[in-house]
Design a protein around this motif. Structure first.
Motif, PDB file in Angstrom:
ATOM      1  N   ASP A  72       4.531   9.175   3.000  1.00 53.89           N
ATOM      2  CA  ASP A  72       5.448   8.053   2.845  1.00 53.89           C
ATOM      3  C   ASP A  72       6.112   7.642   4.151  1.00 53.89           C
ATOM      4  OD1 ASP A  72       6.972   6.176   1.119  1.00 53.89           O
ATOM      5  OD2 ASP A  72       8.672   7.383   1.779  1.00 53.89           O
ATOM      6  N   TYR A 112       0.839  -1.206   0.000  1.00 56.56           N
ATOM      7  CA  TYR A 112       0.000   0.000   0.000  1.00 56.56           C
ATOM      8  C   TYR A 112       0.870   1.251   0.000  1.00 56.56           C
ATOM      9  CZ  TYR A 112      -3.232   3.511   1.942  1.00 56.56           C
ATOM     10  OH  TYR A 112      -3.971   4.640   2.168  1.00 56.56           O
ATOM     11  N   LYS A 168       2.415   2.456  -3.314  1.00 53.85           N
ATOM     12  CA  LYS A 168       1.553   3.158  -4.271  1.00 53.85           C
ATOM     13  C   LYS A 168       1.671   4.668  -4.154  1.00 53.85           C
ATOM     14  CE  LYS A 168      -1.884  -0.560  -4.293  1.00 53.85           C
ATOM     15  NZ  LYS A 168      -3.303  -0.939  -3.983  1.00 53.85           N
ATOM     16  N   GLY A 169       2.201   5.134  -3.015  1.00 51.28           N
ATOM     17  CA  GLY A 169       2.407   6.562  -2.822  1.00 51.28           C
ATOM     18  C   GLY A 169       1.141   7.365  -2.614  1.00 51.28           C
ATOM     19  N   ASP A 170       0.099   6.726  -2.145  1.00 51.86           N
ATOM     20  CA  ASP A 170      -1.177   7.422  -1.980  1.00 51.86           C
ATOM     21  C   ASP A 170      -1.741   7.235  -0.576  1.00 51.86           C
ATOM     22  OD1 ASP A 170      -3.326   8.990  -2.856  1.00 51.86           O
ATOM     23  OD2 ASP A 170      -4.522   7.220  -3.362  1.00 51.86           O
ATOM     24  N   THR A 171      -0.866   7.146   0.417  1.00 51.16           N
ATOM     25  CA  THR A 171      -1.317   6.945   1.794  1.00 51.16           C
ATOM     26  C   THR A 171      -1.772   8.260   2.408  1.00 51.16           C
ATOM     27  OG1 THR A 171       0.917   7.274   2.669  1.00 51.16           O
ATOM     28  CG2 THR A 171       0.278   5.029   2.105  1.00 51.16           C
ATOM     29  N   ILE A 172      -2.596   8.162   3.412  1.00 49.75           N
ATOM     30  CA  ILE A 172      -3.140   9.358   4.063  1.00 49.75           C
ATOM     31  C   ILE A 172      -2.048  10.132   4.800  1.00 49.75           C
ATOM     32  CG2 ILE A 172      -4.749  10.180   5.836  1.00 49.75           C
ATOM     33  CD1 ILE A 172      -6.483   7.714   5.195  1.00 49.75           C
TER      34      ILE A 172
END
Length: 322
Positions: A88, A78, A81-85
C-alpha cells in the motif's frame, strides 16, 4: 553560514549542538534576514501547497500535448484494490508522484522541489508517510528543512538543472532530498541522512534528460515515480545501517562531473535518448505541424477580418458621400 557541503552541516551541528534541520533554518534566517517565525511560515506555505496540489488532483485534466493526464488517477484506483506488488505505501508513493507530475504538465500549482520537472518526488514520499504515521506538521516542516539543506549542497557542488547536468540533477537531486527527509522522519542520525542521500544519488547517477518534443511530460512524469521509490529504498537501507562506501560529498562531486561530461544531446535539448526515437520524433513532428496549421489559420483569420473591416469602412464612406 553557507551550505557548501554536507560536512559543513555536520561540523556546524557538532559545534553548535543543534540538529540538521536547525542548521538549515538558521542559515535561511541569516541569508534572507528573516525571523525564525517568518522562515517557518514560508516553509509551512510550501508544505500546504504540496497538500493542496495532492488534494485537488482529480485526473481529469490533460496536458496541451495530450501526452500526460489521468495516470495518477489510474494508479490510485489500482492501489485502492489492495493487491499491488509493492504494498500500500509504495502504491501511494507512485500515485502521488504521478499526480504531482501531471499537475505540473497541466499548468496547475506545484512546488518546485528542487525543480518543476522533479516536483513529484518530495510530496510523493512525504504526504503518504505523514498520513500513515500521523506525523505532526512541525515535524514535517523540520524534514523539509533537512531536504532543503541537501538540495542547497547539491546545487552548490553539482547542479539541480537538467539543462546543465541531465535528469540526475533534477529527479536525482529530488530523490536525494526525499531520502534525507525520510531518514530524519524515521529517527535516523545525521550520518544516516548522509548515507541515504549518497545512495539515492548513486542509484540515479548518469540519468539523462531527454524530454519528448522538449516538453516536461514524457518521460519526466513517470521518472518522478522512479525517483520517489528510489528515495524510499535509499532511506530504508540507511536506516538499516547500510553505509555508502563513498562519502556523500564525494558522491555529489562525482554527480557534478558526470553532468558536465554529459553530451548536450542528453541535457534537456530533446536531441537524444527517448526524444530521438522514431516515436519521439513523430510526436515532435505532429506538434510542430499543428503549430504551423494554427499559425496559418490565425494569419488567414486576421487577414479576412482586416479585409472585412476595410470593405465595411469603404461602404460606409460611400453611403456618407451619397
Amino acid at each position: 553560514m553557507n551550505l557548501d557541503s554536507m560536512r559543513d552541516i555536520l561540523n556546524a551541528m557538532e559545534a553548535e549542538g543543534r540538529e540538521f534541520w536547525e542548521i538549515v533554518l538558521e542559515t535561511d534566517m541569516e541569508n534572507r534576514q528573516v525571523t525564525r517565525e517568518q522562515s517557518m511560515e514560508k516553509m509551512s506555505a510550501v508544505w500546504h501547497a504540496m497538500l493542496d496540489a495532492s488534494a485537488s488532483y482529480t485526473g481529469e485534466r490533460r496536458s496541451l500535448s495530450g501526452l500526460v493526464g489521468g495516470q495518477g488517477a489510474l494508479m490510485r484506483q489500482y492501489a485502492a484494490k489492495g493487491d499491488t506488488i509493492g504494498g500500500d505505501f509504495i502504491a501511494q508513493v507512485i500515485s502521488e508522484a504521478l499526480a504531482m507530475g501531471e499537475c505540473n504538465a497541466c499548468m496547475r500549482r506545484i512546488v518546485a522541489a528542487p525543480t518543476a520537472g522533479a516536483c513529484g518526488v518530495m510530496p510523493a514520499v512525504l504526504i503518504p508517510l505523514s498520513r500513515r504515521d500521523n506525523i505532526p506538521e512541525e515535524k514535517m516542516l523540520q524534514a523539509l528543512y533537512v531536504a532543503t539543506g541537501v538540495g542547497a549542497v547539491i546545487a552548490y557542488k553539482a547542479s539541480i538543472s537538467g539543462a546543465a547536468g541531465g535528469c540526475q540533477a533534477e529527479v536525482g537531486s529530488a530523490s536525494a532530498m526525499a531520502a534525507g527527509a525520510l531518514v530524519y522522519l524515521r529517527g535516523g542520525s545525521a550520518e544516516q541522512i548522509c548515507h541515504g542521500v549518497a545512495m539515492a544519488i548513486k542509484n540515479m547517477m548518469g540519468l539523462v534528460c531527454d524530454p519528448v518534443a522538449g516538453l516536461v511530460e514524457v518521460p519526466c512524469v513517470k521518472r518522478n515515480a522512479g525517483g520517489a521509490v528510489n528515495a524510499v529504498a535509499a532511506a530504508d537501507m540507511a536506516l538499516a545501517g547500510i553505509e555508502s562506501q563513498v562519502p556523500v560529498d564525494e558522491v555529489i562531486d562525482a554527480m557534478g562531473e558526470v553532468g558536465r561530461r554529459m553530451p548536450v544531446e542528453f541535457r534537456e535539448t530533446a536531441l537524444g535518448g527517448l526524444a530521438a526515437t522514431p516515436t519521439g520524433r513523430a510526436v515532435m513532428d505532429k506538434m510542430m505541424n499543428g503549430r504551423k496549421r494554427r499559425r496559418t489559420l490565425t494569419i488567414k483569420d486576421a487577414r479576412w477580418k482586416l479585409e472585412r473591416r476595410t470593405s465595411e469602412g469603404e461602404n460606409k464612406k460611400e453611403e456618407s458621400a451619397q
